[in-house]
Write a protein that holds these residues in place. Structure first.
Motif, PDB file in Angstrom:
ATOM      1  N   GLU A 119      61.625  56.133  25.785  1.00 57.57           N
ATOM      2  CA  GLU A 119      63.089  56.222  25.672  1.00 57.57           C
ATOM      3  C   GLU A 119      63.792  56.306  27.024  1.00 57.57           C
ATOM      4  O   GLU A 119      65.018  56.241  27.083  1.00 57.57           O
ATOM      5  N   ALA A 120      63.016  56.448  28.113  1.00 55.22           N
ATOM      6  CA  ALA A 120      63.667  56.582  29.423  1.00 55.22           C
ATOM      7  C   ALA A 120      62.868  55.859  30.505  1.00 55.22           C
ATOM      8  O   ALA A 120      62.755  56.335  31.625  1.00 55.22           O
ATOM      9  N   ARG A 121      62.330  54.680  30.162  1.00 54.66           N
ATOM     10  CA  ARG A 121      61.550  53.939  31.168  1.00 54.66           C
ATOM     11  C   ARG A 121      62.488  53.290  32.175  1.00 54.66           C
ATOM     12  O   ARG A 121      63.478  52.674  31.802  1.00 54.66           O
ATOM     13  N   ASN A 138      66.694  64.175  29.569  1.00 56.55           N
ATOM     14  CA  ASN A 138      67.482  64.901  28.561  1.00 56.55           C
ATOM     15  C   ASN A 138      68.408  65.919  29.221  1.00 56.55           C
ATOM     16  O   ASN A 138      69.570  66.063  28.840  1.00 56.55           O
ATOM     17  N   GLN A 139      67.877  66.612  30.235  1.00 53.42           N
ATOM     18  CA  GLN A 139      68.676  67.621  30.929  1.00 53.42           C
ATOM     19  C   GLN A 139      69.849  66.975  31.681  1.00 53.42           C
ATOM     20  O   GLN A 139      70.980  67.470  31.639  1.00 53.42           O
ATOM     21  N   GLN A 140      69.550  65.843  32.329  1.00 57.78           N
ATOM     22  CA  GLN A 140      70.614  65.136  33.060  1.00 57.78           C
ATOM     23  C   GLN A 140      71.738  64.678  32.135  1.00 57.78           C
ATOM     24  O   GLN A 140      72.911  64.665  32.520  1.00 57.78           O
ATOM     25  N   LEU A 141      71.370  64.319  30.892  1.00 55.21           N
ATOM     26  CA  LEU A 141      72.362  63.825  29.930  1.00 55.21           C
ATOM     27  C   LEU A 141      72.971  64.937  29.089  1.00 55.21           C
ATOM     28  O   LEU A 141      73.765  64.673  28.172  1.00 55.21           O
ATOM     29  N   GLY A 142      72.582  66.172  29.369  1.00 54.30           N
ATOM     30  CA  GLY A 142      73.154  67.303  28.637  1.00 54.30           C
ATOM     31  C   GLY A 142      72.637  67.436  27.210  1.00 54.30           C
ATOM     32  O   GLY A 142      73.302  68.052  26.375  1.00 54.30           O
ATOM     33  N   ARG A 143      71.462  66.865  26.938  1.00 55.69           N
ATOM     34  CA  ARG A 143      70.898  66.942  25.594  1.00 55.69           C
ATOM     35  C   ARG A 143      69.864  68.064  25.540  1.00 55.69           C
ATOM     36  O   ARG A 143      69.307  68.455  26.560  1.00 55.69           O
ATOM     37  N   PRO A 144      69.577  68.591  24.337  1.00 56.70           N
ATOM     38  CA  PRO A 144      68.538  69.623  24.234  1.00 56.70           C
ATOM     39  C   PRO A 144      67.183  69.079  24.707  1.00 56.70           C
ATOM     40  O   PRO A 144      66.876  67.898  24.515  1.00 56.70           O
ATOM     41  N   LEU A 145      66.386  69.944  25.323  1.00 56.20           N
ATOM     42  CA  LEU A 145      65.051  69.541  25.757  1.00 56.20           C
ATOM     43  C   LEU A 145      64.168  69.362  24.523  1.00 56.20           C
ATOM     44  O   LEU A 145      64.194  70.170  23.605  1.00 56.20           O
ATOM     45  N   GLN A 146      63.380  68.297  24.526  1.00 55.80           N
ATOM     46  CA  GLN A 146      62.681  67.888  23.309  1.00 55.80           C
ATOM     47  C   GLN A 146      61.200  68.265  23.287  1.00 55.80           C
ATOM     48  O   GLN A 146      60.625  68.463  22.225  1.00 55.80           O
ATOM     49  N   TRP A 176      55.074  65.119  19.742  1.00 57.15           N
ATOM     50  CA  TRP A 176      54.484  63.812  20.047  1.00 57.15           C
ATOM     51  C   TRP A 176      55.334  63.091  21.079  1.00 57.15           C
ATOM     52  O   TRP A 176      56.561  63.130  21.011  1.00 57.15           O
ATOM     53  N   ILE A 177      54.676  62.428  22.022  1.00 57.75           N
ATOM     54  CA  ILE A 177      55.382  61.664  23.052  1.00 57.75           C
ATOM     55  C   ILE A 177      54.881  60.223  23.031  1.00 57.75           C
ATOM     56  O   ILE A 177      53.675  59.977  22.897  1.00 57.75           O
ATOM     57  N   GLU A 178      55.799  59.268  23.132  1.00 61.95           N
ATOM     58  CA  GLU A 178      55.440  57.855  23.275  1.00 61.95           C
ATOM     59  C   GLU A 178      55.776  57.442  24.698  1.00 61.95           C
ATOM     60  O   GLU A 178      56.876  57.717  25.192  1.00 61.95           O
ATOM     61  N   TYR A 179      54.819  56.784  25.364  1.00 62.52           N
ATOM     62  CA  TYR A 179      55.029  56.440  26.770  1.00 62.52           C
ATOM     63  C   TYR A 179      54.295  55.158  27.114  1.00 62.52           C
ATOM     64  O   TYR A 179      53.427  54.692  26.367  1.00 62.52           O
ATOM     65  N   VAL A 180      54.667  54.576  28.262  1.00 63.80           N
ATOM     66  CA  VAL A 180      53.977  53.407  28.791  1.00 63.80           C
ATOM     67  C   VAL A 180      53.574  53.712  30.234  1.00 63.80           C
ATOM     68  O   VAL A 180      54.116  54.613  30.866  1.00 63.80           O
ATOM     69  N   ARG A 209      57.469  65.435  30.649  1.00 66.26           N
ATOM     70  CA  ARG A 209      58.308  66.133  31.641  1.00 66.26           C
ATOM     71  C   ARG A 209      59.422  65.217  32.131  1.00 66.26           C
ATOM     72  O   ARG A 209      60.567  65.649  32.309  1.00 66.26           O
ATOM     73  N   ARG A 210      59.076  63.944  32.326  1.00 65.17           N
ATOM     74  CA  ARG A 210      60.097  62.985  32.760  1.00 65.17           C
ATOM     75  C   ARG A 210      61.168  62.822  31.679  1.00 65.17           C
ATOM     76  O   ARG A 210      62.370  62.774  31.979  1.00 65.17           O
ATOM     77  N   ALA A 211      60.747  62.785  30.405  1.00 68.67           N
ATOM     78  CA  ALA A 211      61.700  62.633  29.306  1.00 68.67           C
ATOM     79  C   ALA A 211      62.673  63.805  29.266  1.00 68.67           C
ATOM     80  O   ALA A 211      63.885  63.618  29.083  1.00 68.67           O
ATOM     81  N   ASP A 212      62.156  65.021  29.453  1.00 71.53           N
ATOM     82  CA  ASP A 212      63.050  66.178  29.406  1.00 71.53           C
ATOM     83  C   ASP A 212      63.921  66.309  30.657  1.00 71.53           C
ATOM     84  O   ASP A 212      65.000  66.898  30.607  1.00 71.53           O
ATOM     85  N   GLU A 213      63.462  65.750  31.780  1.00 64.16           N
ATOM     86  CA  GLU A 213      64.350  65.678  32.956  1.00 64.16           C
ATOM     87  C   GLU A 213      65.572  64.826  32.623  1.00 64.16           C
ATOM     88  O   GLU A 213      66.711  65.188  32.951  1.00 64.16           O
TER      89      GLU A 213
END
Length: 800
Positions: free
Chosen positions: A758-760, A730-738, A744-748, A724-728
């Motif tokens: 990708e957005a830590r 993506n939305q802020q940057l005007g990119r398609p929601l993923q 699959w999601i990679e996170y820490v 959800r954080r990644a797509d937030e």
């Protein structure tokens, strides 16, 4: 050839590539595309009538219902029965459409219709025992690039095809506009690229075919298929991505996409269960997706991306992992460096080709088809394989197959799993029953028709004419097919192993082992809980009795799982001594089973216990936080040909939901414990370095989102929060929601919770990794050597 092959006919032998059936001018038409030594052939079979079966007592009422609706059918009495021993009548229809009408109308009136779900082309082939290889004759007409046969007669043949293959991959924009299509085959490798060469050097590159626009690309692709005419198209997600998009773009341009043989167009069918998945039929060409075919051949990978599988199988791949980095790079290459994009495109094609070659996937699919008759591109297909093999034999024995009755499904017990005895052991042997469930089917004559015939026997006669199963099952000693099917496959597999034919051996193993699963599946028309239970419960009995025989010899059985028994020799043994004990044990136990089954049941034993492995060191852990032994989880140290190997089963090292940090720590720690090396300094140092940020590249969790993001409401796990954080972002940057529909999601884990790689934005929470990743690993083994993780990492001051 038989006498029905007339002198005027052309005759040939080949391999069935594709099969379709439809209604044409009031009668059926089947089209079989066949690969022969003399090129492709299209066999057109006209007027074959679909058939279904109805109880003879229901026929008068069925006739009345169909006559009222004006449905024309032909009836024929049969000397056949259903499994309830009712006499049956055959109902023939002129068209496939009429057959569907009959099934719907009669079912609505409560009349049971049998076998109306079997497709016309499948029945045509299976009743002739045609499994890939086909001998055929008919009136032949030469067409452009193939021969067309009418008035076809066909029968089974043994034919090993040599199929031509092309690997296909597309590159496109994020909006689905085509940039290029890569094609890699033995005959030709090229990239069809939209655009113009930037300079004379690019013009001279013969492997790039430049086209003016997207429509020209689709026309060039059509011409390529017409000219090179491949039998098989392979790719990575090639159906749900590449072909889905190619067909959409052809439709957008309002142009026919005639890439099938005979200038025919593909047919796309959307999956009813998955909106992101579909099926494609291309007349005369087989489409095989690399991911689906690897799964069918029982391969498994941490990630199914082309890059990840390539790295694991081939030791190479591409460095781009983030979908947006990849998309941005592709867009940039298309604008500024089309040759680099073409190389990238063709490299994908070549990687897929090499994966297929490395794993013998095409050979596997061919052998599976030759053994069972299922289509080359069939994903899974265990139920279809069983039906193809069993149904024609059942008909010849005078029975009609039962219908799918999933609402009456009763679960059968699973495989035998013994409570384990946790501990750190020296010298543990693993003894395996070779193909336990197939050998039980062979030995105890377990079979769908055998059950029906066995239950017919009177109780008093049952003992010498039938074999008792479980849950009321009883199997006829002589009337059966499945034991012979298994026996033939077993012998073929042994021969394939002797001949070094790995793909053939693997295909047979998967088919043979699937028969139990099929009989225990609610998706199979032959399911009966007495069948499945008579296999698994007999397996339980065999495993328990084998354990008793081993312990009578003075050894200790510490664990058992389905067909494997783990035997502690109670002290360390050399490889030679352990091997001698293992070989002696299996010889004695096999001999005992032969005598026992002969004396008790008058049966020949097909059970075969094998000596599998000697673990010099072996850990059977406890369930985390308990003293009870775990199941399906262990680790051991084996020495094969003088080379040490660590084996992990069910532990964190082989699980995809644990970090590389935990996996590396576990492998090294266990190796040190198994070699009786000091571990305290290693544990202290590793924890210290992890806390200092030296292993940040190993802290990534990778997890699959199995549902839509919006469906996670009450309990929201960490990977969903990260997505959800990644797509937030993506939305802020005007990119398609993923991540909205899965993936699959990679996170820490950070000091502010889970964040996508990708957005830590927050610092990493090192305490989390020490407590939740390293401590559980250490606590799984250290107590067995009298050590404890918390004591080791406590501050030095705490020791005084």
């Amino acid at each position: 050839m038989n006498s029905s092959f007339t002198r005027q006919s052309q005759q040939d032998t080949g391999f069935v590539l594709t099969r379709q059936s439809r209604d044409v001018r009031g009668k059926t038409q089947m089209t079989l595309w066949v690969k022969t030594d003399h090129g492709p052939c299209q066999l057109i079979v006209e007027g074959d009538k679909p058939v279904c079966f109805i109880a003879a007592t229901d026929q008068p009422r069925a006739q009345e219902i169909l006559a009222q609706q004006g449905v024309m059918v032909t009836w024929r009495p049969l000397e056949m029965q259903n499994f309830q021993h009712q006499n049956m009548s055959a109902c023939y229809t002129p068209t496939i459409t009429t057959s569907l009408q009959v099934g719907t109308l009669l079912a609505a009136e409560g009349i049971k219709v049998y076998e109306d779900d079997i497709r016309l082309a499948d029945r045509y082939l299976m009743e002739r025992f045609i499994r890939g290889g086909i001998a055929f004759a008919g009136a032949a007409v030469a067409r452009n690039g193939y021969r067309e046969f009418h008035q076809v007669k066909a029968k089974a043949a043994d034919y090993q095809p040599e199929l031509s293959v092309v690997s296909l991959d597309i590159e496109c924009s994020e909006k689905g506009i085509l940039y290029s299509v890569g094609l890699h085959s033995d005959a030709d490798s090229r990239v069809i690229m939209v655009g113009q060469p930037a300079n004379p050097d690019e013009s001279a590159l013969g492997w790039i075919q430049w086209v003016s626009d997207e429509k020209a690309l689709l026309l060039a692709l059509h011409d390529w298929f017409t000219h090179y005419d491949p039998d098989v198209i392979i790719g990575w997600n090639v159906i749900d991505f590449d072909f889905r998009l190619l067909m959409k773009r052809a439709e957008w341009h309002q142009m026919p996409f005639r890439i099938g043989r005979g200038q025919q167009t593909p047919h796309w069918r959307q999956s009813s269960q998955n909106p992101n998945s579909g099926f494609i039929s291309i007349p005369g060409r087989v489409v095989m997706d690399g991911i689906d075919t690897l799964k069918t051949a029982t391969y498994n990978f941490r990630s199914w991306s082309l890059e990840s599988v390539s790295q694991e199988l081939l030791g190479e791949g591409k460095a781009i992992h983030n979908v947006y980095d990849r998309m941005a790079e592709i867009n940039q290459m298309f604008r500024e460096d089309k040759v680099s994009l073409a190389r990238y495109n063709l490299q994908d094609c070549k990687l897929v080709t090499r994966i297929f070659e490395q794993t013998h996937l095409l050979a596997f699919a061919i052998e599976r088809s030759r053994l069972t008759g299922v289509e080359l591109d069939r994903v899974g297909g265990s139920v279809a394989a069983f039906t193809n093999l069993y149904l024609p034999q059942l008909h010849r024995a005078g029975y009609v197959a039962p219908n799918l009755e999933s609402e009456n499904w009763i679960a059968s017990p699973g495989g035998y799993v013994m409570d384990s005895k946790p501990g750190l052991y020296d010298s543990v042997l693993v003894l395996d029953f070779k193909s336990l469930y197939p050998s039980i089917i062979r030995t105890f004559r377990i079979d769908p028709m055998g059950l029906v015939e066995g239950l017919l026997l009177e109780e008093g006669k049952a003992d010498h004419q039938a074999i008792a199963g479980f849950r009321g099952g009883r199997f006829h000693r002589e009337k059966h097919f499945l034991p012979e099917m298994i026996e033939a496959l077993w012998a073929a597999r042994d021969q394939a192993k002797r001949d070094g034919e790995k793909a053939f051996s693997q295909a047979i193993k998967i088919i043979m082992n699937s028969f139990y699963g099929v009989l225990g599946s609610s998706g199979c028309r032959f399911f009966d809980h007495r069948l499945a239970s008579s296999i698994t419960m007999r397996g339980h009995e065999i495993m328990k009795m084998t354990r008793e025989r081993i312990e009578e010899q003075g050894f200790e059985v510490i664990y058992g799982d389905t067909d494997s028994t783990f035997v502690s020799l109670k002290k360390a043994h050399s490889s030679e001594d352990a091997d001698a004990i293992g070989n002696r044990l299996v010889a004695e136990i096999n001999q005992w089973w032969t005598a026992y089954l002969k004396e008790t049941y008058s049966l020949e034993s097909a059970l075969e216990l094998e000596y599998e492995t000697h673990y010099h060191k072996f850990l059977m852990p406890t369930i985390r936080g308990q003293e009870t032994g775990s199941k399906k989880r262990y680790a051991g140290l084996v020495i094969r040909n003088g080379v040490e190997e660590m084996v992990f089963k069910g532990l964190e090292t082989v699980r995809t939901d644990w970090t590389p940090l935990a996996q590396e720590f576990q492998q090294t720690l266990y190796r040190k414990v198994f070699h009786q090396e000091d571990v305290e300094e290693y544990v202290r140092q590793y924890v210290e370095q992890a806390g200092q940020g030296l292993f940040d590249d190993k802290l990534i969790y990778r997890k699959r989102l199995r549902r839509h993001l919006s469906e996670y409401q009450k309990n929201v796990p960490p990977h969903v929060r990260a997505a959800r954080r990644a797509d937030e972002v993506n939305q802020q940057l005007g990119r398609p929601l993923q991540y909205q529909t899965g993936g699959w999601i990679e996170y820490v884990i950070t000091t502010h919770g889970p964040e996508p790689v990708e957005a830590r934005q927050s610092p990493i929470d090192y305490d989390h990794y020490i407590e939740k990743q390293l401590k559980p690993i250490a606590d799984g083994i250290l107590p067995f050597i009298g050590r404890h993780f918390d004591d080791i990492i406590a501050p030095q001051l705490g020791l005084f």
